[in-house]
Design a protein around this motif. Structure first.
Motif, PDB file in Angstrom:
ATOM      1  N   THR A   1       3.005   1.737  -6.003  1.00  0.00           N
ATOM      2  CA  THR A   1       2.643   0.387  -5.564  1.00  0.00           C
ATOM      3  C   THR A   1       3.214  -0.653  -6.516  1.00  0.00           C
ATOM      4  O   THR A   1       3.814  -1.645  -6.083  1.00  0.00           O
ATOM      5  CB  THR A   1       1.111   0.251  -5.467  1.00  0.00           C
TER       6      THR A   1
ATOM      7  N   GLU B   1       1.002   5.266  -0.742  1.00  0.00           N
ATOM      8  CA  GLU B   1       0.178   6.459  -0.899  1.00  0.00           C
ATOM      9  C   GLU B   1       1.095   7.653  -1.152  1.00  0.00           C
ATOM     10  O   GLU B   1       1.976   7.930  -0.345  1.00  0.00           O
ATOM     11  CB  GLU B   1      -0.670   6.694   0.345  1.00  0.00           C
TER      12      GLU B   1
ATOM     13  N   LYS C   1     -11.766  -9.665   1.294  1.00  0.00           N
ATOM     14  CA  LYS C   1     -11.401  -8.269   1.052  1.00  0.00           C
ATOM     15  C   LYS C   1     -11.505  -7.487   2.355  1.00  0.00           C
ATOM     16  O   LYS C   1     -10.631  -6.693   2.697  1.00  0.00           O
ATOM     17  CB  LYS C   1     -12.311  -7.635  -0.006  1.00  0.00           C
TER      18      LYS C   1
ATOM     19  N   LYS D   1      -4.067  13.510  -2.435  1.00  0.00           N
ATOM     20  CA  LYS D   1      -3.605  12.175  -2.813  1.00  0.00           C
ATOM     21  C   LYS D   1      -3.572  12.077  -4.330  1.00  0.00           C
ATOM     22  O   LYS D   1      -4.532  12.424  -5.015  1.00  0.00           O
ATOM     23  CB  LYS D   1      -4.509  11.089  -2.243  1.00  0.00           C
TER      24      LYS D   1
ATOM     25  N   LYS E   1       3.747  -0.879   3.812  1.00  0.00           N
ATOM     26  CA  LYS E   1       2.975   0.371   3.808  1.00  0.00           C
ATOM     27  C   LYS E   1       3.964   1.508   3.617  1.00  0.00           C
ATOM     28  O   LYS E   1       4.941   1.621   4.346  1.00  0.00           O
ATOM     29  CB  LYS E   1       2.213   0.544   5.125  1.00  0.00           C
TER      30      LYS E   1
ATOM     31  N   SER F   1       0.336   7.028  -6.728  1.00  0.00           N
ATOM     32  CA  SER F   1       0.217   5.966  -5.720  1.00  0.00           C
ATOM     33  C   SER F   1       0.208   4.594  -6.381  1.00  0.00           C
ATOM     34  O   SER F   1       0.887   3.664  -5.930  1.00  0.00           O
ATOM     35  CB  SER F   1      -1.054   6.163  -4.891  1.00  0.00           C
ATOM     36  N   GLN F   2      -0.563   4.467  -7.454  1.00  0.00           N
ATOM     37  CA  GLN F   2      -0.644   3.189  -8.164  1.00  0.00           C
ATOM     38  C   GLN F   2       0.713   2.835  -8.775  1.00  0.00           C
ATOM     39  O   GLN F   2       1.153   1.691  -8.708  1.00  0.00           O
ATOM     40  CB  GLN F   2      -1.719   3.262  -9.246  1.00  0.00           C
TER      41      GLN F   2
ATOM     42  N   GLU G   1      -8.468  -5.692   4.405  1.00  0.00           N
ATOM     43  CA  GLU G   1      -8.528  -4.282   4.819  1.00  0.00           C
ATOM     44  C   GLU G   1      -8.342  -4.149   6.327  1.00  0.00           C
ATOM     45  O   GLU G   1      -7.609  -3.276   6.794  1.00  0.00           O
ATOM     46  CB  GLU G   1      -9.860  -3.663   4.403  1.00  0.00           C
TER      47      GLU G   1
ATOM     48  N   ARG H   1       0.877  -1.180   0.000  1.00  0.00           N
ATOM     49  CA  ARG H   1       0.000   0.000   0.000  1.00  0.00           C
ATOM     50  C   ARG H   1       0.905   1.219   0.000  1.00  0.00           C
ATOM     51  O   ARG H   1       1.534   1.519   1.005  1.00  0.00           O
ATOM     52  CB  ARG H   1      -0.900   0.006   1.226  1.00  0.00           C
TER      53      ARG H   1
ATOM     54  N   ASP I   1      -1.322  -0.848  10.470  1.00  0.00           N
ATOM     55  CA  ASP I   1      -1.078   0.586  10.666  1.00  0.00           C
ATOM     56  C   ASP I   1      -1.082   0.943  12.149  1.00  0.00           C
ATOM     57  O   ASP I   1      -0.229   1.697  12.621  1.00  0.00           O
ATOM     58  CB  ASP I   1      -2.131   1.421   9.936  1.00  0.00           C
TER      59      ASP I   1
ATOM     60  N   ASP J   1      -3.606   9.612  -7.089  1.00  0.00           N
ATOM     61  CA  ASP J   1      -3.929   8.206  -7.326  1.00  0.00           C
ATOM     62  C   ASP J   1      -2.995   7.548  -8.340  1.00  0.00           C
ATOM     63  O   ASP J   1      -2.548   6.418  -8.136  1.00  0.00           O
ATOM     64  CB  ASP J   1      -5.388   8.046  -7.751  1.00  0.00           C
TER      65      ASP J   1
ATOM     66  N   GLN K   1      -4.717  -4.804   7.214  1.00  0.00           N
ATOM     67  CA  GLN K   1      -3.877  -3.667   6.862  1.00  0.00           C
ATOM     68  C   GLN K   1      -4.070  -2.510   7.846  1.00  0.00           C
ATOM     69  O   GLN K   1      -3.097  -1.861   8.243  1.00  0.00           O
ATOM     70  CB  GLN K   1      -4.167  -3.224   5.424  1.00  0.00           C
TER      71      GLN K   1
END
Length: 174
Positions: free
Chosen positions: A26, A5, A58, A17, A117, A22-23, A62, A3, A69, A19, A65
């Protein structure tokens, strides 16, 4: 999956952010991890694609994750932070876990999970210009101003896939 960001800091200090960034981050981190680990004898790397997981997994991913954190928020300063924040017993008796619920994610019968992360804050061109203008104006009055950049941090853990124990952890920040 890692992940990552990536945020852009605007001239007014507002975070947005990004995107696409970020992608891309990743994917770059994922390729680097797979490339490095696949060179190791006896190691087979299989990624978890969240898009292919059933809804209940999923949700479990989440939650795992988010728990990572929260655990990281405790682990990073107490194990790797400045000396005043460290708990030396946590360094010598490293005992952190994400709980046995992580075993629900172990559909491929893995030995360990690699959890990553990362966050990066990149100043916009407008922010750079504003900081330069501020530095020049302050210098005219004999004041030194140190521009503030963004935070770049990466937290990586190797987690026992059967019981959620964190076997290895590293945190970097710049």
């Amino acid at each position: 999956p890692p992940r990552i960001e990536v945020y852009e800091i605007g001239a007014g200090g507002v975070l947005e952010k990004m995107d696409d960034w970020s992608q891309s981050g990743t994917q770059n981190i994922l390729k680097a991890i797979e490339s490095e680990l696949n060179q190791r004898k006896g190691v087979r790397v299989s990624g978890i694609d969240p898009a292919t997981l059933p809804d209940n997994l999923k949700t479990e991913l989440e939650q795992t994750q988010l728990l990572f954190d929260a655990v990281t928020a405790s682990m990073a300063p107490h194990v790797y932070g400045i000396p005043a924040q460290r708990f030396e017993e946590k360094r010598s008796d490293f005992d952190y876990s994400l709980g046995v619920e992580t075993a629900k994610l172990n559909a491929m019968d893995a030995d360990v999970f690699f959890i990553v992360k990362g966050v990066d804050h990149i100043s916009s061109p407008g922010r750079h210009a504003l900081q330069l203008t501020t530095m020049l104006a302050a210098a005219a009055f004999g004041i030194a101003v140190i521009p503030q950049g963004g935070v770049t941090a990466m937290h990586v853990a190797l987690v026992d896939a059967r019981n959620g124990d964190i076997l290895w952890y590293v945190s970097t920040r710049s």
